[in-house]
Scaffold this motif. Sequence first.
Motif, PDB file in Angstrom:
ATOM      1  N   GLY A   1       0.810  -1.214   0.000  1.00 16.26           N
ATOM      2  CA  GLY A   1       0.000   0.000   0.000  1.00 16.26           C
ATOM      3  C   GLY A   1       0.845   1.267   0.000  1.00 16.26           C
ATOM      4  O   GLY A   1       0.308   2.377   0.040  1.00 16.26           O
TER       5      GLY A   1
ATOM      6  N   ASP B   1      -5.007   1.929   1.320  1.00 15.41           N
ATOM      7  CA  ASP B   1      -4.579   0.524   1.294  1.00 15.41           C
ATOM      8  C   ASP B   1      -3.221   0.313   1.964  1.00 15.41           C
ATOM      9  O   ASP B   1      -2.585  -0.725   1.770  1.00 15.41           O
ATOM     10  CB  ASP B   1      -4.547  -0.005  -0.141  1.00 15.41           C
ATOM     11  CG  ASP B   1      -3.629   0.802  -1.047  1.00 15.41           C
ATOM     12  OD1 ASP B   1      -3.124   1.853  -0.602  1.00 15.41           O
ATOM     13  OD2 ASP B   1      -3.421   0.388  -2.209  1.00 15.41           O
TER      14      ASP B   1
ATOM     15  N   LYS C   1      -6.288  -3.571   5.478  1.00 14.86           N
ATOM     16  CA  LYS C   1      -5.460  -2.553   4.816  1.00 14.86           C
ATOM     17  C   LYS C   1      -6.104  -1.175   5.030  1.00 14.86           C
ATOM     18  O   LYS C   1      -7.324  -1.029   4.931  1.00 14.86           O
ATOM     19  CB  LYS C   1      -5.364  -2.835   3.316  1.00 14.86           C
ATOM     20  CG  LYS C   1      -4.660  -4.140   2.972  1.00 14.86           C
ATOM     21  CD  LYS C   1      -4.723  -4.402   1.475  1.00 14.86           C
ATOM     22  CE  LYS C   1      -4.140  -5.763   1.122  1.00 14.86           C
ATOM     23  NZ  LYS C   1      -4.280  -6.065  -0.311  1.00 14.86           N
TER      24      LYS C   1
ATOM     25  N   ILE D   1     -12.260  -4.882   1.150  1.00 17.41           N
ATOM     26  CA  ILE D   1     -10.829  -4.793   1.455  1.00 17.41           C
ATOM     27  C   ILE D   1     -10.199  -6.177   1.536  1.00 17.41           C
ATOM     28  O   ILE D   1      -9.089  -6.403   1.056  1.00 17.41           O
ATOM     29  CB  ILE D   1     -10.612  -4.016   2.774  1.00 17.41           C
ATOM     30  CG1 ILE D   1     -11.131  -2.592   2.631  1.00 17.41           C
ATOM     31  CG2 ILE D   1      -9.140  -4.023   3.171  1.00 17.41           C
ATOM     32  CD1 ILE D   1     -11.165  -1.806   3.921  1.00 17.41           C
TER      33      ILE D   1
END
Length: 639
Positions: A151, A201, A266, A565
């Motif tokens: 991320g 993320d 995340k 997610i």
Amino acid sequence: MRKRKWLFIIGIIVVILFLIIRYFEPEYAYMPPKEKVISKEKRSTGYDVWGKFITTEKAKQMNLSSDKGAIKINDQLLDLGRETFYKETYGNEVFLTDILGILDGPITLTNMTKAITALNGKGTTNLQVELAKTVKVGNKTFKKGEKIDTGIDVVKGTYAPLGMPITYSEGKAKVGISCAACHATTDPKTMQVMEGVTNPDLNTGLMLALATNSAAFFTHAEVKNIKQFMNSQSPVIKVRKGKKERLPNPEKLEKAVDQVLVKWPKGYFDSSIDMKSNPTQIPDCFTLGDHPFSWSGVAMAGPFKGLSVFSNNVHAQNSDSLSQAPASKALFGMSQDVYIATILQHAADQKYRYNPKSGKTPSEFFAKADPTPGVPGVNQMILPPSFPKITLMAPDGVIVSSKGKKVNEQNHAVSAWQNTLKPPKPPRKVSRNTMKQGRNVFTRAGCITCHAGSYLTNNQVISAREVGTEPTRAQAFKKTEKIFGESKMYAPNTNVPVPKDAKVLNVPTNHLNQEQIKLAWAKNGSPGGYKVPSLIGLCWSAPYLHDGGVAVGSSLKEIGIPGTIGKGKLVDPYQSLLAMIDRDLRQQVIISNSASSDLKTVRITGKGHEFWVDAKSGFSKKEQQALLDYLLSVEMPKK
């Protein structure tokens, strides 16, 4: 001859570069030029005086001065705020690299560099890093060569991670973290930076779990009592006053902490240190009008209506667990020596690794290794006049401030700059008529009762019992009641290091509502509460609710955290906001979340805030749509 000459010159250059790296310890952090930024600033100058904005003209009439608490807001302060946002770590690379071991596990700097180089300058919103070794975390095995989602953002045309400054010191490269890692992201279409927008993320839980000493983060995990990791075989250490105590088994504690951290979704982080795991979505930085700050509103006193207190929290606590050593007895039921040893007994770097057999107390050992002597922890801090007490002005007990700056100057600068940020324009175009209809539904449904005013918040803390969201996070500050003190701070023009004769100011708190303080801090038997957030910028802050549990994808088949997610699907702001107001859709979200044992462990449910705008409340689908269009399009007031 010519070849020898060039070899000689190259050799000299290599030697010079080595000497520069060896003795000057260079560092690099990327700060995008403003033409690469989508978010816009709305700057204004003046003064902040304990949370009240005073114009420059009025300040002259009042004869304001910094030795009385006035903070001058000008371009110089705002520029420092932006620079601090992107570049400042306050030295947390020591904790992250040398103690936590973020680069000593399967994620290495070499492999991060390899992943960034492979982008060929194209940039990414999710740097995928190849693992350097095979490890097992919980029930899952991460294999060598496997690529994981971090991320981490890399801006187009750059070769450095956004918000992760790299330094070279003590003979090795180290990585730290600045505000931008969590509170800025790149637009997936243009790859430009969106300042203040959450990095949705950022895989903090997994990256922490893969560190070699994630036990150093145990206060953010599900550790009910440190004694559960002790037995007759546990190391015995000498502590202060000649007493002896046991330490937890480092391998067992590490395993237990890893098993919890890896369950964080995340884009989530747990910034409370209550030995419970209750992460929530990383907040945005569109702070103007959104006071009090923090999830429960504890940051309500001092400059910028408490925003400087909130800004301080990240580096005075979350990026350096050692900073809380003086409060360890009250907060965690551990002596200061056991707390320090628990964090350091498996430190990544030998310099910081405490050996129980050394015969030294952990405090004695750490005092010799500490890069910032005189303050707890390894980050660059000062001790406020109230130390070691916890106060409204210093909920962490300490204040981050770099040598050569003024006390709290960087926190004030970031606060002032954050208050200039405006959310990017939402992608949905909504007509004025639809906005008017949506506002009408907003009013009729009673949303305006709490989400009132220009910033759609009444700036109040509401009891957790009334909100109905998972309650533990609302009570995260409860134990600070044992060590609570009077709010005092050095004058803003005080230099760092703080001189002995520095002027001490009493921080005004009498204007604050005592019942609100009780709720925010869960004091005097209060159940604790959650602040009423501003609804500005909702388009960029999904998923929703105080536990971040309300998530829906672009399709209504993608329900809850497991359906979005958890499967690498984007959370859709429109559908997720619909689940906030439609009880039937919300129930589907709750059912989906409750089926996940991982989410149960980290207390994410999606329950609470049962204020419905649906058919059962007398509203049509068209009215629902108008409300959602309004909420996702409302902008910062122009004044």
